[in-house]
Each structure stands twice: as structure tokens, then as C-alpha cells.
Motif scaffolding. Structure first.
Motif, PDB file in Angstrom:
ATOM      1  N   ILE B  21       0.840  -1.208   0.000  1.00  0.00           N
ATOM      2  CA  ILE B  21       0.000   0.000   0.000  1.00  0.00           C
ATOM      3  C   ILE B  21       0.873   1.255   0.000  1.00  0.00           C
ATOM      4  O   ILE B  21       0.661   2.194  -0.776  1.00  0.00           O
ATOM      5  CB  ILE B  21      -0.947   0.002   1.230  1.00  0.00           C
ATOM      6  CG1 ILE B  21      -1.979  -1.110   1.085  1.00  0.00           C
ATOM      7  CG2 ILE B  21      -1.654   1.354   1.374  1.00  0.00           C
ATOM      8  CD1 ILE B  21      -2.813  -1.357   2.316  1.00  0.00           C
ATOM      9  N   GLY B  23       3.818   1.516  -1.112  1.00  0.00           N
ATOM     10  CA  GLY B  23       4.436   1.613  -2.429  1.00  0.00           C
ATOM     11  C   GLY B  23       3.501   2.232  -3.447  1.00  0.00           C
ATOM     12  O   GLY B  23       3.899   3.087  -4.249  1.00  0.00           O
ATOM     13  N   ILE B  24       2.244   1.823  -3.404  1.00  0.00           N
ATOM     14  CA  ILE B  24       1.276   2.370  -4.362  1.00  0.00           C
ATOM     15  C   ILE B  24       1.036   3.856  -4.098  1.00  0.00           C
ATOM     16  O   ILE B  24       1.012   4.668  -5.021  1.00  0.00           O
ATOM     17  CB  ILE B  24      -0.055   1.571  -4.287  1.00  0.00           C
ATOM     18  CG1 ILE B  24       0.171   0.151  -4.813  1.00  0.00           C
ATOM     19  CG2 ILE B  24      -1.142   2.257  -5.111  1.00  0.00           C
ATOM     20  CD1 ILE B  24      -0.976  -0.801  -4.572  1.00  0.00           C
ATOM     21  N   VAL B  25       0.918   4.205  -2.810  1.00  0.00           N
ATOM     22  CA  VAL B  25       0.712   5.621  -2.468  1.00  0.00           C
ATOM     23  C   VAL B  25       1.888   6.461  -2.954  1.00  0.00           C
ATOM     24  O   VAL B  25       1.720   7.569  -3.454  1.00  0.00           O
ATOM     25  CB  VAL B  25       0.530   5.791  -0.941  1.00  0.00           C
ATOM     26  CG1 VAL B  25       0.556   7.268  -0.553  1.00  0.00           C
ATOM     27  CG2 VAL B  25      -0.782   5.158  -0.501  1.00  0.00           C
ATOM     28  N   SER B  26       3.082   5.881  -2.856  1.00  0.00           N
ATOM     29  CA  SER B  26       4.283   6.651  -3.206  1.00  0.00           C
ATOM     30  C   SER B  26       4.307   7.030  -4.684  1.00  0.00           C
ATOM     31  O   SER B  26       4.956   8.002  -5.068  1.00  0.00           O
ATOM     32  CB  SER B  26       5.534   5.867  -2.851  1.00  0.00           C
ATOM     33  OG  SER B  26       5.682   4.769  -3.708  1.00  0.00           O
ATOM     34  N   ILE B  27       3.600   6.257  -5.516  1.00  0.00           N
ATOM     35  CA  ILE B  27       3.561   6.608  -6.945  1.00  0.00           C
ATOM     36  C   ILE B  27       2.946   7.987  -7.125  1.00  0.00           C
ATOM     37  O   ILE B  27       3.366   8.767  -7.979  1.00  0.00           O
ATOM     38  CB  ILE B  27       2.749   5.548  -7.736  1.00  0.00           C
ATOM     39  CG1 ILE B  27       3.481   4.216  -7.697  1.00  0.00           C
ATOM     40  CG2 ILE B  27       2.547   5.997  -9.184  1.00  0.00           C
ATOM     41  CD1 ILE B  27       2.721   3.092  -8.337  1.00  0.00           C
TER      42      ILE B  27
END
Lengths: 201, 219
Positions: B21, B23-27
Motif C-alpha cells: 500500500i 508503495g502504491i501511495v508513493s507513486i
């Protein structure tokens, strides 16, 4: 306050040595707890029998990566001040290969040999002596290999810049890689355990 | 329901899910390296600029240069062409726009100069508001260097006292050292131009720059 504290001048050289000492002690402690202080445990990585060190290492990498990213994102950390080395492609490939071979044969990397010495392992003492001898030989040889040492320079690059991809996507890829790696490692462990029990009959 | 399921998962799976999660937010988070926007402590900055400790005058600087003192970075903020024409010995050319991208470290002593005080002040403000600690500005900039160090004009009396003569000699020596000359009334009358000397002029400057001061970091 913003990190890194030393680069911002929040404390001076002397204090930084004390800080390094304290961090070093805890780092050694964590390495020992993770099983890095045993050559057998480290060598086991390469035979896929016990992947604990691999898992600890990769978890540390992912934790540090997520931590650095979000700390800098909320403004606690100035990432542009965090140093990472320059890339010299060919010499570093060769150096990595030599280090890897030494890792499998000796069962330590430089840091873990120091940890193992502190718990009184004799093989680690010899490993560290060998390392120092290697440093000496390298130093003496250096004038002859200087050209190669500085060949294929790529400067301070990182993956997002090199590939032109968003930081977040690289982060996600590394996280997925870690989780995939962990799954594969556990699978390999199981496989090797079965093999060993079969061999024992 | 979802949360309950999540809580029942083994710890490592929960950690894995949290990592994905994040990691996805960091995009969608911005690039962590771009720190163009910064917070400025106006009160602190205004207090610092009120006293004169952040100014260095050209006599001090010339003294340091002659003595080979080098615990600071001298930064020329002018344009490349102007820098190439003449610059104060040992200075490095970094324009204001490039200041934050340069390799200046926050715990270094940085001395700025330019051909006008506004540019210097701009540089000072940018560095200060980005938490650089020791930032100084040369009072009067390059003009002051030209008038007071390279081509100091002599206010000689007819019968100078020993002190005056001593001071006069020193001015002349310093000017000569940096490739200029002391302007007495005769010289002013003959040639009023203050031609900048070539950059190589002070060939004798040898900086005691500590070799390998830049620490190589890493493991």
C-alpha cells in the motif's frame, strides 16, 4: 529540525563520532540477532537451506527505502543530502564478483566479520586479517589499476533518473520484488529441506 | 469486515500488505528530491541580517588570501562571461539559480560576492533559508575589491607620518600582489582607467587547501 543532522551542522565532528559509535553498537547487535554473526548461517544463503539472512537484509532495504521516501516527503529529511556512491560500472561489477566469491568461501562480509569477532569466532579473526592483507595488496597495486578503477564512470545516478521512471513506481517494484523474493526463498527452503531428509533416508 | 480479516492474517502478511500500500501511495507522492519550496523562518532571518556579522569586507578577504587561509568557499555569483574576464582568485562561479544544485555543504563557510549587492543578498537569502549555516557576503562586492584592494587610491599628505607611510606601503604591496597598483595622484591624472588584471595575475597564491577534505562517505 530536519535530518541529516550532521550535514545541517546540528552537531560537530566529535559528537558525530559518538553518534556513530552508538549506532554502530546497535547495528552490530541487530546483525548478531539476525544470525549474521555465523559463517554457517551466511553460507546457508548460497545453498538455499536457510534464507534468514537474505530475508533480514531485504526487509531492511525495503524498510529503509519506505522510511527515507516518506520522511523526505513529509519534510523531515532532505534526501538530496543523503550520500550515495558514484557508479563505475565495470570495476564495480568485478569488485562485486570478488566480494561475492569471498562471501561464499569465507562466510562473512566485512561488517559481519567484525560482529563475529566480538562473539569470539576464530574463523572471523582470520577472515578480517585476510581482508586487511587484501586492502594492503590493493593499495600497493593501485597505481597499476588506477585506469580500470576509474573506468566506465556514470556519476551519481539512481534508478529513477537512469530509467526516467517515477520514484514511486521504482519503490513499488522493489517492494514487489522483495515479497516475490521472500516467497521464492521460503519455497526453496522447503525444497531443500525435503531433499536433505530424502538424502538422509 | 475487511479490517477483521486483515487483523487475522499472520504478521508477515500484514507487513507485506502495508508495504505494498505504501508503495502504491508513493507513486502519487511527489519526487522526494525536489525541494524547491521551503519554509523560511522570517524572524530568525531578519534578526541575522540586522547585525553585520554576515558581512566580510575586502581587506579581511585579501588578508586571508595572502595568508593562504582556506576554510571557506568563495563563490562568484556573476555570469560566466564576467567570471571568465576577471574574478577574485580562488573563487568558484555559481550563479544564484544554480546555488542549491551546487555541491556546497550546509556546514561549510560560504562567502558570496557579485557586482551588485542585490544579487549577493539574493544568494545569501536562498542559502540561509535552506539552512546553510555560515553564509557571508562581501561588502560592496567586486567593485569594492577593485577600488579598495586592486586600485586603492592614496590620500597621501605632503609629509606622511610613519604610520601613514606604513599603511601606504601595505596598500601598495597588497595591490601589487593581486595584480593591481596603488593609485597616487600622479597615476590618477595619467591614466584614470582601472583595468582589471588578468586572472593569472596573483600567480603566487598557493592555497593550503586540505587535500581530500571532501569526505567519501558510504560503507
Amino acid at each position: 529540525m530536519t535530518a541529516p543532522f550532521f550535514k545541517f551542522g546540528y552537531f560537530n565532528d566529535e559528537v558525530s563520532l559518538i553518534v556513530a559509535f552508538v549506532i554502530g553498537i546497535f547495528f552490530g547487535l541487530v546483525l548478531e540477532k539476525g544470525g549474521f554473526g555465523s559463517a554457517r548461517m551466511l553460507a546457508a544463503q548460497f545453498y538455499f537451506t536457510d534464507m534468514r539472512v537474505f530475508k533480514v537484509m531485504f526487509t531492511a532495504i525495503v524498510t529503509a527505502m519506505i522510511g527515507l521516501f516518506y520522511f523526505s516527503w513529509i519534510g523531515f529529511l532532505d534526501l538530496s543530502l543523503v550520500y550515495y556512491g558514484e557508479t563505475f560500472l565495470l570495476p564495480q561489477l568485478l569488485g562485486g564478483l570478488i566480494l561475492g566469491v569471498g562471501f561464499v568461501i569465507g562466510g562473512y562480509c566485512p561488517g559481519t566479520s567484525a560482529v563475529a569477532i566480538s562473539t569470539g569466532r576464530i574463523d572471523a579473526i582470520f577472515y578480517a586479517l585476510g581482508g586487511m592483507f587484501g586492502i594492503f595488496v590493493f593499495g600497493e597495486m593501485f597505481p597499476y589499476i588506477t585506469d580500470f578503477f576509474y573506468s566506465t564512470p556514470m556519476g551519481q545516478i539512481n534508478l529513477p533518473d537512469l530509467l526516467g521512471i517515477n520514484y514511486g513506481i521504482i519503490m513499488l517494484l522493489v517492494i514487489l520484488m522483495a515479497i516475490g523474493g521472500f516467497t521464492a526463498a521460503e519455497w526453496a527452503e522447503k525444497l531443500m529441506a525435503e531433499k536433505q531428509s530424502k538424502a538422509r533416508g | 469486515m475487511l479490517l477483521k480479516n486483515f487483523a487475522e492474517l499472520p504478521a508477515r502478511k500484514r507487513i507485506g500488505i502495508v508495504a505494498i500500500i505504501l508503495g502504491i501511495v508513493s507513486i502519487f507522492a511527489s519526487n522526494p528530491f525536489s525541494n524547491v519550496n521551503t519554509k523560511v523562518n522570517i524572524k530568525e532571518l531578519s534578526l541575522v541580517s540586522a547585525d553585520e556579522i554576515s558581512e566580510v569586507n575586502v581587506e579581511e578577504l585579501s588578508d586571508w588570501l595572502i595568508k593562504g587561509k582556506y576554510d571557506y568557499r568563495l563563490i562568484d555569483l556573476r555570469k560566466d562571461e564576467e567570471y571568465k574576464k576577471y574574478h577574485i582568485p580562488t573563487s568558484e562561479n555559481v550563479t544564484v539559480a544554480r546555488l542549491l544544485k551546487s555541491d556546497l555543504a550546509r556546514n561549510e563557510k560560504i562567502i558570496l560576492y557579485s557586482d551588485n549587492d542585490i544579487t549577493s543578498a539574493q544568494g545569501w537569502f536562498i542559502l540561509k533559508s535552506n539552512n546553510y549555516k555560515g553564509v557571508y557576503v562581501i561588502k560592496g562586492g567586486i567593485e569594492s575589491w577593485q577600488k579598495e584592494i586592486l586600485f586603492p587610491s592614496c590620500t597621501c599628505d605632503e609629509n606622511p607620518t610613519i604610520e601613514q607611510k606604513h599603511k601606504h606601503d601595505k596598500l601598495a604591496e597588497v595591490a601589487k600582489y593581486f595584480g593591481g597598483e596603488l593609485r597616487t595622484e600622479g597615476i590618477i591624472a595619467a591614466n584614470n582607467k582601472m583595468e582589471m588584471p588578468s586572472i593569472e595575475a596573483p600567480a603566487t597564491i598557493e592555497l593550503k587547501k586540505p587535500k581530500g577534505k571532501r569526505k567519501r562517505e558510504g560503507c
